[in-house]
Design a protein around this motif. Structure first.
Motif, short mmCIF file in Angstrom:
data_model
loop_
_atom_site.label_atom_id
_atom_site.label_comp_id
_atom_site.label_asym_id
_atom_site.label_seq_id
_atom_site.Cartn_x
_atom_site.Cartn_y
_atom_site.Cartn_z
N LEU A 109 0.86 -1.11 0.12
CA LEU A 109 -0.18 -0.16 -0.07
C LEU A 109 0.85 1.11 -0.03
CD1 LEU A 109 -2.91 -0.96 2.68
CD2 LEU A 109 -2.27 -1.61 0.51
N ILE A 110 0.67 2.13 -1.03
CA ILE A 110 1.39 3.34 -1.03
C ILE A 110 0.48 4.54 -0.59
CG2 ILE A 110 2.65 4.99 -2.32
CD1 ILE A 110 3.20 2.70 -4.18
N CYS A 111 1.00 5.18 0.55
CA CYS A 111 0.13 6.48 1.20
C CYS A 111 0.62 7.72 0.30
CB CYS A 111 0.57 6.50 2.43
SG CYS A 111 0.06 4.99 3.50
N GLY A 112 -0.11 8.42 -0.17
CA GLY A 112 0.17 9.72 -0.61
C GLY A 112 0.31 10.79 0.12
N HIS A 113 0.93 12.04 -0.21
CA HIS A 113 0.89 13.25 0.69
C HIS A 113 0.99 14.33 -0.11
CE1 HIS A 113 0.81 13.08 5.05
NE2 HIS A 113 0.70 11.76 4.85
N TYR A 114 0.37 15.60 0.23
CA TYR A 114 0.72 16.93 -0.56
C TYR A 114 -0.19 16.64 -1.65
CZ TYR A 114 5.00 15.82 2.19
OH TYR A 114 5.75 15.51 3.19
N GLY A 140 -2.69 9.41 2.77
CA GLY A 140 -3.37 8.12 2.64
C GLY A 140 -2.97 7.11 3.65
N GLU A 141 -2.56 7.58 4.93
CA GLU A 141 -2.49 6.72 6.10
C GLU A 141 -3.69 6.19 6.65
OE1 GLU A 141 -0.31 9.40 5.76
OE2 GLU A 141 1.34 8.45 5.30
N LEU A 142 -4.73 7.06 6.94
CA LEU A 142 -5.88 6.60 7.51
C LEU A 142 -6.68 5.86 6.41
CD1 LEU A 142 -6.96 9.75 9.58
CD2 LEU A 142 -5.62 7.81 10.31
N PRO A 143 -6.59 6.21 5.17
CA PRO A 143 -7.46 5.41 4.35
C PRO A 143 -6.50 3.91 4.08
CG PRO A 143 -7.22 7.51 3.37
CD PRO A 143 -6.38 7.68 4.46
N ALA A 144 -5.34 3.78 4.43
CA ALA A 144 -4.53 2.57 4.45
C ALA A 144 -5.02 1.83 5.53
CB ALA A 144 -2.96 2.72 4.40
N ALA A 145 -5.07 2.38 6.77
CA ALA A 145 -5.59 1.64 7.89
C ALA A 145 -7.06 1.10 8.12
CB ALA A 145 -5.36 2.72 9.16
N ILE A 146 -7.85 1.78 7.17
CA ILE A 146 -9.06 1.38 6.99
C ILE A 146 -9.19 0.22 6.00
CG2 ILE A 146 -11.27 2.04 5.63
CD1 ILE A 146 -10.65 4.86 7.19
N LEU A 147 -8.45 0.33 5.05
CA LEU A 147 -8.37 -0.73 3.89
C LEU A 147 -7.82 -1.97 4.76
CD1 LEU A 147 -8.63 -1.91 1.30
CD2 LEU A 147 -6.34 -0.94 0.48
N VAL A 148 -6.69 -2.04 5.47
CA VAL A 148 -6.09 -2.91 6.26
C VAL A 148 -7.17 -3.71 7.11
CG1 VAL A 148 -4.48 -3.80 7.80
CG2 VAL A 148 -3.63 -2.14 5.73
N ASP A 149 -8.07 -2.68 7.80
CA ASP A 149 -8.95 -3.25 8.80
C ASP A 149 -10.00 -4.11 8.03
OD1 ASP A 149 -11.40 -3.19 10.78
OD2 ASP A 149 -9.71 -2.63 11.98
N ALA A 150 -10.36 -3.29 6.88
CA ALA A 150 -11.51 -4.12 6.28
C ALA A 150 -11.03 -5.51 5.59
CB ALA A 150 -12.13 -3.17 5.13
N ILE A 151 -9.81 -5.65 5.14
CA ILE A 151 -9.33 -6.80 4.78
C ILE A 151 -8.90 -7.80 5.80
CG2 ILE A 151 -7.45 -7.93 3.30
CD1 ILE A 151 -7.08 -5.16 1.65
N GLY A 152 -8.26 -7.33 6.67
CA GLY A 152 -7.54 -8.08 7.74
C GLY A 152 -8.63 -9.21 8.45
N ARG A 153 -10.01 -8.47 8.94
CA ARG A 153 -10.99 -9.19 9.46
C ARG A 153 -11.54 -10.12 8.65
NH1 ARG A 153 -16.01 -7.21 8.73
NH2 ARG A 153 -16.59 -7.48 10.82
N LEU A 154 -11.29 -10.59 7.37
CA LEU A 154 -11.94 -11.39 6.44
C LEU A 154 -10.99 -12.38 6.30
CD1 LEU A 154 -13.29 -8.92 3.74
CD2 LEU A 154 -14.73 -10.05 5.55
N ILE A 155 -9.90 -12.29 6.89
CA ILE A 155 -8.90 -13.42 6.52
C ILE A 155 -9.39 -14.65 7.14
CG2 ILE A 155 -6.41 -14.21 7.00
CD1 ILE A 155 -5.55 -11.25 6.53
#
Ligand code: ADE
Length: 225
Positions: A109-114, A140-155
């Motif tokens: 996951l790549i988090c953008g800034h600026y 992009g950090e908070l979006p990355a955390a949300i994506l990891v949470d959404a994916i991780g709980r489905l493993i």
């Protein structure tokens, strides 16, 4: 599953993965998360990773060189299944996409800034661009955390009751039904009788009807073909 995250603000991602379900997934060895500081691949000793944009305009752009070097270094020893850039102009994150990504083995996951990252990195390396909604965050950090949470709980194996993710809102394009716990009478507000009936078939039917009703009231768009 292994998820690497590339960011200029690694501190922002310390807490989100250290609690609750994602913490347990890591402890069980079902999910490995590595947060990498992009500054390790900065272009100079000052840690520079961004520069002014060609054509003028306010806001810095993340330079291609540090990102390319980071992606190439992190892609050893195993190529990524997906290299995902979090950006407001990406595909909107929905449950179906989280389901699909939860089957992958190795994500970056790549988090953008600026103003974001140089377009050439998007063209050459990024395989998927994801937005968490139609609003702009400062990175992009908070979006990355949300994506990891959404994916991780489905493993598989992450949730105690393996079936429980199947009944989440959106899994069948329906919102989840209301839920209640003890006491059965809270200051005069009582739990619907059917939930106390002990009749699983009736309870299932009631929950399905409530899901439908809630979806019709709040998100009729989900019921459209
Ligand atoms: N970066 C900034 N805003 C964002 C959003 N809404 N989704 C994903 N990444 C972002």
């Amino acid at each position: 599953m292994k998820i690497d995250i590339l960011t200029v603000l690694p501190e922002l991602l310390e807490s989100p993965f250290s609690h609750s379900i994602i913490k347990r997934a890591r402890e069980k060895g079902l999910l490995e998360i590595n947060v990498h500081s992009l500054r390790q691949w900065a272009v100079n000793e000052y840690g520079q990773i961004d520069d002014y944009q060609y054509g003028g305009g306010a806001g810095m752009v993340m330079m291609p060189e540090p990102l390319a070097r980071a992606i190439e270094a992190l892609s050893q020893p195993a190529a990524y299944d997906e290299i995902i850039y979090l950006t407001p102009d990406g595909e909107r994150l929905q449950q179906q996409l989280a389901n699909r990504l939860s089957l992958k083995e190795n994500l970056l996951l790549i988090c953008g800034h600026y103003k974001g990252i140089d377009q050439r990195i998007r063209d050459k390396y990024v395989t998927r661009e994801i937005s968490i909604g139609d609003y702009v965050l400062s990175g992009g950090e908070l979006p990355a955390a949300i994506l990891v949470d959404a994916i991780g709980r489905l493993i598989p194996g992450v949730l105690n009751d393996e079936t429980s993710a199947l009944f989440d809102s959106f899994q069948d394009n329906l919102l989840a039904p209301p839920v209640y716990t003890r006491p059965a009478d809270f200051r005069g507000q009582v739990v619907p009788d059917v939930l106390l009936s002990g009749d699983p078939k009736k309870i299932d039917e009631w929950r399905h009807e409530q899901s439908l009703q809630r979806t019709r009231d709040r998100r009729p768009d989900l019921l459209e073909p």
